[in-house]
Design a protein around this motif. Structure first.
Motif, short mmCIF file in Angstrom:
data_model
loop_
_atom_site.label_atom_id
_atom_site.label_comp_id
_atom_site.label_asym_id
_atom_site.label_seq_id
_atom_site.Cartn_x
_atom_site.Cartn_y
_atom_site.Cartn_z
N ARG A 8 0.83 -1.20 0.00
CA ARG A 8 0.00 0.00 0.00
C ARG A 8 0.86 1.26 0.00
N ARG A 9 1.93 1.24 0.78
CA ARG A 9 2.80 2.41 0.85
C ARG A 9 3.57 2.62 -0.46
N GLN A 10 3.90 1.53 -1.12
CA GLN A 10 4.53 1.67 -2.44
C GLN A 10 3.57 2.33 -3.43
N ARG A 23 -4.24 15.10 -2.16
CA ARG A 23 -4.98 15.15 -0.90
C ARG A 23 -5.01 13.79 -0.22
N VAL A 24 -4.78 13.78 1.09
CA VAL A 24 -4.82 12.55 1.86
C VAL A 24 -6.19 11.88 1.75
N SER A 25 -7.26 12.68 1.79
CA SER A 25 -8.61 12.11 1.69
C SER A 25 -8.84 11.44 0.35
N THR A 37 -5.84 5.68 8.61
CA THR A 37 -4.82 4.72 8.16
C THR A 37 -3.90 5.36 7.13
N LEU A 38 -4.50 6.06 6.18
CA LEU A 38 -3.70 6.68 5.12
C LEU A 38 -2.77 7.74 5.70
N VAL A 42 1.32 8.00 5.45
CA VAL A 42 2.03 9.18 4.96
C VAL A 42 3.04 9.66 6.00
N GLU A 43 2.66 9.63 7.27
CA GLU A 43 3.58 10.06 8.33
C GLU A 43 4.81 9.16 8.37
#
Length: 375
Positions: A8-10, A23-25, A37-38, A42-43
């Motif tokens: 998912r992070r990839q 946008r994170v949303s 979770t997203l 990102v953090e």
């Protein structure tokens, strides 16, 4: 089957690197995970130096030449945003939800403060919030009268943090004229209501409104202006919606309540605009108790649309964009914070309401009252 975290992070990195700031949303919706979770992903990617995070967005890493400059302090690091709203005010609580969503997407905490119904209650609340580290303020003072409103101008203008007023429009030329504000365009809301009623053939219309808030005073002013100039309105009047709807009902100069059924008969009115929802529902019941049926004998429009649709007869209502006002106020404050609270042109934003047509309005009845000659 749940997607592995590393995969998912990839995918997040691939999207951000190909699109730029995202946008994170939007990422959360695209990857079918929660915003929380997203944001956590990102953090972690930001800690690993693979991307940058900011005001509700994920950004690709800067080219090496741009990385030479020290990075700005992340917006998410710091104290909360203080949000101050009056006690027991459903209209403003809906606005609060819009602001909260915007701040959550930006990873910023809010501190909610409820002001009791006492003149001057907001000032000590704000002072305590600032002493506790609040770095910005969203506020909707109660301002039951023009005098209490004016009394708050000086200290609000001196606040050392970025401030945005919600649903409050300070007097032109006052100390708060240059403070950011986001409001509903209530003139337009009254226009929508009267345009709907006159389109149905109503020519004599009453406004039954409160007189104990900036919104109420804006509605009264707009109604008088529009009705007086409207070519299709023969007669109109303004009444207090309830005995408790004035700043000081006991004062000798206070407007005295007029029974709405009596006023409707005296005016020969066939329609009423009623502010706000609770008063509107109670006034409709009072009309019915007096033998005036809604909408058969009298069309009624509520102003606020918090619970207007829940009546026995769902009320047609002017619906201010409450959540959108909150979101716009939060975004305005976030932009101030991104600039370090630096001075710049103040913004006075207005958002248009809309009209929700339900079962309480219909074509004007053909009666001797509507055809009666003017006095």
């Amino acid at each position: 089957m749940r997607e592995p975290v590393d995969l998912r992070r990839q995918r997040i990195l691939a999207v951000v690197q190909s699109r730029g700031a995202t946008r994170v949303s939007d990422l959360a919706a695209e990857l079918a995970v929660s915003v929380v979770t997203l944001r956590r992903d990102v953090e972690e990617l930001a800690r690993e130096g693979k991307l940058r995070r900011g005001h509700g967005v994920a950004r690709p890493m800067l080219p090496e030449a741009e990385q030479a400059a020290p990075p700005a302090e992340p917006l998410v690091d710091g104290g909360p945003i203080a949000v101050v709203v009056p006690e027991r005010h459903a209209y403003l609580y809906e606005m609060l939800h819009g602001a909260r969503t915007t701040f959550e997407e930006a990873g910023i905490r809010i501190g909610l403060h409820i002001a009791p119904p006492v003149a001057g209650a907001e000032q000590p609340i704000v002072e305590r919030a600032l002493a506790d580290g609040a770095r910005g303020l969203l506020i909707a003072p109660r301002w039951r009268s023009r005098a209490t409103e004016e009394a708050d101008y000086a200290w609000l203008a001196r606040l050392p943090v970025p401030t945005v007023l919600m649903e409050r429009r300070p007097r032109a030329g006052s100390a708060l004229h240059a403070v950011d504000t986001v409001c509903t365009d209530h003139w337009y809301g009254v226009h929508l209501a009267l345009d709907h009623l006159t389109g149905l053939g109503h020519r004599r219309i009453v406004l039954a409104a409160r007189d104990d808030s900036p919104t109420a005073r804006a509605l009264r002013s707009a109604f008088a202006e529009i009705a007086a100039a409207h070519p299709d309105i023969d007669r109109w009047a303004v009444a207090l919606s309830s005995p408790s709807a004035a700043p000081d009902p006991e004062a000798a100069a206070a407007e005295k309540p007029v029974e709405l059924p009596t006023l409707m008969v005296e005016l020969g009115a066939t329609a009423a605009l009623l502010h706000g929802d609770v008063d509107a529902l109670m006034l409709v019941e009072k009309l019915r108790d007096s033998g005036v049926r809604v909408p058969e004998d009298c069309s009624a429009i509520a102003y606020d649309d918090v619970v207007a649709g829940l009546g026995t007869t769902p009320l047609t209502a002017v619906s201010p964009p409450k959540a959108e006002v909150g979101r716009a106020a939060a975004e305005l404050l976030l932009r101030r914070l991104e600039r370090g609270g630096s001075s710049g042109p103040a913004r006075r934003m207005e958002v248009l309401p809309d009209l929700k047509v339900r079962g309480s309005t219909q074509q004007a009845p053909f009666t001797s009252l509507t055809e009666a000659p003017l006095n």
